[in-house]
Design a protein around this motif. Structure first.
Motif, PDB file in Angstrom:
ATOM      1  N   SER A  43       0.798  -1.227   0.000  1.00  0.00           N
ATOM      2  CA  SER A  43       0.000   0.000   0.000  1.00  0.00           C
ATOM      3  C   SER A  43       0.830   1.276   0.000  1.00  0.00           C
ATOM      4  CB  SER A  43      -0.941   0.013   1.205  1.00  0.00           C
ATOM      5  OG  SER A  43      -0.201   0.057   2.393  1.00  0.00           O
ATOM      6  N   CYS A  44       2.075   1.199   0.455  1.00  0.00           N
ATOM      7  CA  CYS A  44       2.897   2.415   0.482  1.00  0.00           C
ATOM      8  C   CYS A  44       4.312   2.095  -0.023  1.00  0.00           C
ATOM      9  CB  CYS A  44       2.908   2.999   1.885  1.00  0.00           C
ATOM     10  SG  CYS A  44       3.652   4.633   1.951  1.00  0.00           S
ATOM     11  N   ASP A  45       5.281   1.997   0.857  1.00  0.00           N
ATOM     12  CA  ASP A  45       6.657   1.801   0.391  1.00  0.00           C
ATOM     13  C   ASP A  45       7.296   0.526   0.911  1.00  0.00           C
ATOM     14  OD1 ASP A  45       6.756   2.767   2.978  1.00  0.00           O
ATOM     15  OD2 ASP A  45       8.610   3.879   2.678  1.00  0.00           O
ATOM     16  N   VAL A  94       7.980   9.526   1.070  1.00  0.00           N
ATOM     17  CA  VAL A  94       7.718   8.527   0.034  1.00  0.00           C
ATOM     18  C   VAL A  94       7.344   9.214  -1.288  1.00  0.00           C
ATOM     19  CG1 VAL A  94       6.251   6.599  -0.643  1.00  0.00           C
ATOM     20  CG2 VAL A  94       6.987   6.839   1.731  1.00  0.00           C
ATOM     21  N   VAL A  95       8.064   8.887  -2.353  1.00  0.00           N
ATOM     22  CA  VAL A  95       7.737   9.388  -3.695  1.00  0.00           C
ATOM     23  C   VAL A  95       6.914   8.298  -4.392  1.00  0.00           C
ATOM     24  CG1 VAL A  95       8.664  10.212  -5.889  1.00  0.00           C
ATOM     25  CG2 VAL A  95       9.881  10.699  -3.748  1.00  0.00           C
ATOM     26  N   PRO A  96       5.643   8.558  -4.689  1.00  0.00           N
ATOM     27  CA  PRO A  96       4.761   7.491  -5.186  1.00  0.00           C
ATOM     28  C   PRO A  96       5.308   6.739  -6.408  1.00  0.00           C
ATOM     29  CG  PRO A  96       3.455   9.382  -4.565  1.00  0.00           C
ATOM     30  CD  PRO A  96       4.895   9.808  -4.447  1.00  0.00           C
ATOM     31  N   GLU A  97       5.858   7.429  -7.386  1.00  0.00           N
ATOM     32  CA  GLU A  97       6.335   6.745  -8.592  1.00  0.00           C
ATOM     33  C   GLU A  97       7.520   5.830  -8.272  1.00  0.00           C
ATOM     34  OE1 GLU A  97       5.206   6.203 -11.503  1.00  0.00           O
ATOM     35  OE2 GLU A  97       6.995   5.323 -12.397  1.00  0.00           O
ATOM     36  N   ILE A  98       8.406   6.291  -7.403  1.00  0.00           N
ATOM     37  CA  ILE A  98       9.535   5.443  -7.006  1.00  0.00           C
ATOM     38  C   ILE A  98       9.008   4.207  -6.271  1.00  0.00           C
ATOM     39  CG2 ILE A  98      11.552   5.292  -5.484  1.00  0.00           C
ATOM     40  CD1 ILE A  98      12.094   8.243  -6.084  1.00  0.00           C
ATOM     41  N   ILE A 138      -2.369   4.620  -4.959  1.00  0.00           N
ATOM     42  CA  ILE A 138      -3.016   3.806  -5.999  1.00  0.00           C
ATOM     43  C   ILE A 138      -1.993   3.007  -6.808  1.00  0.00           C
ATOM     44  CG2 ILE A 138      -4.350   3.913  -8.155  1.00  0.00           C
ATOM     45  CD1 ILE A 138      -6.090   4.316  -5.730  1.00  0.00           C
ATOM     46  N   GLY A 139      -0.938   3.663  -7.258  1.00  0.00           N
ATOM     47  CA  GLY A 139       0.066   2.971  -8.074  1.00  0.00           C
ATOM     48  C   GLY A 139       0.730   1.831  -7.324  1.00  0.00           C
ATOM     49  N   SER A 140       0.931   2.006  -6.038  1.00  0.00           N
ATOM     50  CA  SER A 140       1.542   0.949  -5.216  1.00  0.00           C
ATOM     51  C   SER A 140       0.551  -0.192  -4.986  1.00  0.00           C
ATOM     52  CB  SER A 140       1.974   1.533  -3.870  1.00  0.00           C
ATOM     53  OG  SER A 140       3.060   2.402  -4.035  1.00  0.00           O
ATOM     54  N   LEU A 141      -0.671   0.154  -4.614  1.00  0.00           N
ATOM     55  CA  LEU A 141      -1.695  -0.864  -4.375  1.00  0.00           C
ATOM     56  C   LEU A 141      -1.904  -1.735  -5.618  1.00  0.00           C
ATOM     57  CD1 LEU A 141      -4.374   1.307  -2.529  1.00  0.00           C
ATOM     58  CD2 LEU A 141      -3.177  -0.642  -1.525  1.00  0.00           C
ATOM     59  N   LEU A 142      -1.849  -1.089  -6.788  1.00  0.00           N
ATOM     60  CA  LEU A 142      -2.124  -1.815  -8.041  1.00  0.00           C
ATOM     61  C   LEU A 142      -1.165  -2.986  -8.252  1.00  0.00           C
ATOM     62  CD1 LEU A 142      -3.024   0.878 -10.706  1.00  0.00           C
ATOM     63  CD2 LEU A 142      -4.293  -1.211 -10.224  1.00  0.00           C
ATOM     64  N   VAL A 143       0.095  -2.800  -7.891  1.00  0.00           N
ATOM     65  CA  VAL A 143       1.080  -3.871  -8.104  1.00  0.00           C
ATOM     66  C   VAL A 143       0.689  -5.103  -7.286  1.00  0.00           C
ATOM     67  CG1 VAL A 143       3.495  -4.541  -7.827  1.00  0.00           C
ATOM     68  CG2 VAL A 143       2.929  -2.233  -8.636  1.00  0.00           C
ATOM     69  N   GLY A 144       0.371  -4.891  -6.024  1.00  0.00           N
ATOM     70  CA  GLY A 144      -0.041  -6.021  -5.188  1.00  0.00           C
ATOM     71  C   GLY A 144      -1.342  -6.639  -5.663  1.00  0.00           C
ATOM     72  N   LEU A 145      -2.272  -5.785  -6.075  1.00  0.00           N
ATOM     73  CA  LEU A 145      -3.577  -6.277  -6.531  1.00  0.00           C
ATOM     74  C   LEU A 145      -3.456  -7.139  -7.783  1.00  0.00           C
ATOM     75  CD1 LEU A 145      -5.941  -3.247  -5.936  1.00  0.00           C
ATOM     76  CD2 LEU A 145      -6.463  -5.608  -5.357  1.00  0.00           C
ATOM     77  N   ILE A 146      -2.662  -6.677  -8.747  1.00  0.00           N
ATOM     78  CA  ILE A 146      -2.522  -7.455  -9.988  1.00  0.00           C
ATOM     79  C   ILE A 146      -1.863  -8.804  -9.696  1.00  0.00           C
ATOM     80  CG2 ILE A 146      -1.380  -7.546 -12.256  1.00  0.00           C
ATOM     81  CD1 ILE A 146      -3.776  -5.661 -12.233  1.00  0.00           C
ATOM     82  N   ILE A 156      -1.173   4.590  14.226  1.00  0.00           N
ATOM     83  CA  ILE A 156      -0.246   5.716  14.060  1.00  0.00           C
ATOM     84  C   ILE A 156       0.921   5.291  13.161  1.00  0.00           C
ATOM     85  CG2 ILE A 156      -0.723   7.188  16.053  1.00  0.00           C
ATOM     86  CD1 ILE A 156       1.083   5.440  17.744  1.00  0.00           C
ATOM     87  N   SER A 157       1.022   5.973  12.029  1.00  0.00           N
ATOM     88  CA  SER A 157       2.076   5.607  11.074  1.00  0.00           C
ATOM     89  C   SER A 157       2.449   6.830  10.250  1.00  0.00           C
ATOM     90  CB  SER A 157       1.555   4.493  10.155  1.00  0.00           C
ATOM     91  OG  SER A 157       0.516   5.003   9.338  1.00  0.00           O
ATOM     92  N   GLY A 158       3.230   6.614   9.205  1.00  0.00           N
ATOM     93  CA  GLY A 158       3.630   7.711   8.328  1.00  0.00           C
ATOM     94  C   GLY A 158       2.486   8.217   7.469  1.00  0.00           C
ATOM     95  N   GLY A 159       1.461   7.396   7.294  1.00  0.00           N
ATOM     96  CA  GLY A 159       0.346   7.793   6.441  1.00  0.00           C
ATOM     97  C   GLY A 159      -0.953   8.042   7.195  1.00  0.00           C
ATOM     98  N   HIS A 160      -1.040   7.566   8.434  1.00  0.00           N
ATOM     99  CA  HIS A 160      -2.308   7.639   9.160  1.00  0.00           C
ATOM    100  C   HIS A 160      -2.107   7.998  10.631  1.00  0.00           C
ATOM    101  CE1 HIS A 160      -4.072   5.600   5.722  1.00  0.00           C
ATOM    102  NE2 HIS A 160      -3.067   4.772   5.775  1.00  0.00           N
TER     103      HIS A 160
END
Lengths: 209, 347
Positions: free
Chosen positions: B9-11, B42-46, B85-93, B134-138
């Motif tokens: 979901s993230c990095d 976190v840079v989403p594309e990376i 979204i781009g990160s989640l997609l890899v795991g989902l596929i 509690i995390s880096g995103g939430h």
């Protein structure tokens, strides 16, 4: 049964080749539609009363093109390789465009619009790529086509193509509006006798982030 | 029943095999810290590129370590939301392809529910409970009635807690990720050297205030970055260690204040704390020493994003008959889930 997926542009394509006939999913022109690749592949196989275990080879467009789209196609076939041992071959979106146009014209420049008003481009002669895959700004691209003087420009970017031709004053260049197609992937692999690679496919990122 | 979990979901790229929801047979996590360090975030594309490069190797390793191969997997579970979204997609596929090609069930998992489930591997929590993710995103305060159900009481209005740690660590030149860097530096500092604001947004007596359970970290972060000297205790030193310690105190004290407020208001004397910031020793000490409620923490190795929590939760979802279709799509946003009803959380 060969499976080929095309997810590098917003024209999603998926084909199965049984050694004699093609069975295709009708091209879907929709952003992000490639997210449905697994469901589409399963449905197409089921229509032919086949399953993923009947796939003997899988080809995917590795780019350049939409980063997300390419990753989806590559991840799909890589995981198919992992679960079913299906051998993989990666084909380039620009090679696909040039191959289709190059059957009738020589020489060819194939290009796909990138972000930031840039294009990915490559130059082909006699169905062979003679330059690297390039990421060019619009002015660089104009200089590029003036230098290599292609007989045909092939691209999914109709408006951009005409603008570049006008600016570069190449009135004798023929414009071929097309997009990479999954069926062409199968034909390109067979024509060039490409062989499966031993490992997972990697997306082709021409430009770094 | 063995479930293969996938988390992207993230990095962090992670795959895990969990048996019957409790026994972790493998839990492989590939971090991306080195690729995001220069950006201090976190840079989403990376992140998406790295997931795509390593996902199949991570799955291979998880299956090998578990000793199951694909033959011993009964279902595949994957984080489908919230996240990049781009990160989640890899795991989902990857998960969809495994499910479709092996003809096994696919189970989409809410990443926040999975974090909450992570406390189950080392505790036997009693419901209902208050949960703090509690995390880096939430930064979320939840009320949970049972496994897989929660109501959002509050969240951050700006930066997440872990994000504030990252940004302050960057300002102090401590490296990335900021949580462990701040904690290590703070050990050598005086947490009373600076009196940084503890941002509660609403007073304890303001029962109906809309921000009663919400958090805000941007004011604290800016106080540390731009106005440290203003908050200096008279006569105190002014070192990076002191600033880190004082920041850590302010950033973590507010977590306890809000949790205690929920405990008192709702009369629920149990608090589960999960997510990357739950690894912080000061947070653990604060909550474990509290006498007004019982605390549940995951093992330290299960606080960051991991696939064991995904596979573990999926076992319970599977038992309830939950299955996902191959058209399962990623979602970036979070939802309230209360007794089967879903409402998009407004933040």
């Amino acid at each position: 049964m060969i499976l080929c997926v095309e997810t590098a542009t917003n024209a999603f394509g998926l084909s199965l080749f049984d050694g004699r006939d093609y069975h295709d999913v009708e091209t879907v022109y929709k952003t992000a539609y490639s997210q449905n690749v697994v469901a589409e592949a399963k449905a197409l196989l089921e229509r032919m009363e086949k399953s993923f275990t009947d796939v003997t080879e899988a080809y995917a467009d590795i780019g350049p093109g939409s980063f997300t789209g390419i990753r989806i196609g590559v991840c799909f076939v890589n995981t198919l390789h992992q679960t079913c041992g299906v051998p993989l071959i990666g084909v380039s979106s620009l090679d696909l465009l040039a191959f289709e146009a190059g059957r009738w014209y020589n020489p060819v420049v194939a290009f796909i619009r990138s972000r930031k008003n840039e294009v990915y481009a490559a130059f082909y002669k006699e169905e062979r790529r003679v330059t690297e895959y390039l990421a060019l700004r619009k002015d660089e691209f104009e200089r590029f086509i003036k230098t290599v003087r292609p007989a045909v420009l092939v691209s999914p970017e109709e408006d951009f193509t005409q603008t570049c031709i006008d600016t570069a004053l190449l009135s004798d260049v023929e414009v071929c509006f097309s997009h990479p197609k999954s069926r062409t992937g199968v034909e390109l692999v067979r024509r060039h006798k490409m062989i499966p690679q031993p490992d997972y496919l990697k997306p082709l990122y021409v430009r770094n982030i | 029943m063995n479930i293969l979990g996938i988390e992207t979901s993230c990095d962090e790229t992670s795959a895990s095999v969990v048996r019957n929801g409790t026994r972790i047979l493998s839990n492989v996590v590939a971090t991306q810290f080195e690729f995001h360090e220069r950006y201090a975030g976190v840079v989403p594309e990376i992140a998406s590129r790295r997931h795509s490069e390593v996902i199949n190797y991570v799955i291979e390793e998880a299956l090998e370590e578990a000793g199951t191969g694909f033959e011993g997997i009964d279902a595949v579970a994957v984080s489908s939301h919230p996240g990049l979204i781009g990160s989640l997609l890899v795991g989902l596929i990857a998960a969809k392809t495994i499910a479709a090609s092996l003809a096994i069930p696919l189970i989409g998992i809410n990443h926040i529910e999975a974090h909450l489930y992570s406390v189950h591997f080392d505790n036997d929590p009693v419901y209902p409970l208050i949960a703090l993710i509690i995390s880096g995103g939430h930064t979320l305060l939840l009320r949970s009635e049972s496994i897989g159900g929660y109501e959002i009481l509050g969240s951050t209005l700006d930066d997440a807690a872990g994000e504030a740690f990252d940004k302050v660590a960057k300002h102090l030149g401590l490296g990335y990720p900021g949580g462990p860097a701040i904690e290590e530096t703070a050990k050598k500092g005086d947490e009373n050297a600076f009196f940084f604001p503890i941002v509660t947004l609403a007073g304890d007596k303001s029962k109906n205030h809309p921000d009663r359970y919400n958090f805000s970290y941007s004011g604290l972060k800016n106080a540390v970055i731009n106005q440290s000297e203003r908050f200096k205790t008279p006569g105190a030193r002014s070192t990076a260690c002191d600033i880190a310690a004082s920041f850590q105190k302010a950033a973590t004290d507010v977590l306890l204040i809000k949790a205690k407020r929920a405990v008192k208001d709702l009369g629920i004397r149990r608090v589960a704390v999960a997510g990357g910031v739950a690894n912080n020793s000061r947070v653990r000490r604060l909550f474990m020493n509290e006498t007004e409620f019982e605390s549940y923490f995951p093992a330290r190795g299960l606080t960051q994003d991991n696939a064991a929590m995904v596979a573990g939760l999926a076992y319970h979802k599977h038992g309830l008959g939950e299955r996902s279709d191959l058209d399962l799509q990623p979602r970036s946003r979070l939802e309230n889930i209360v007794k089967g009803k879903r409402n998009t959380h407004g933040k």
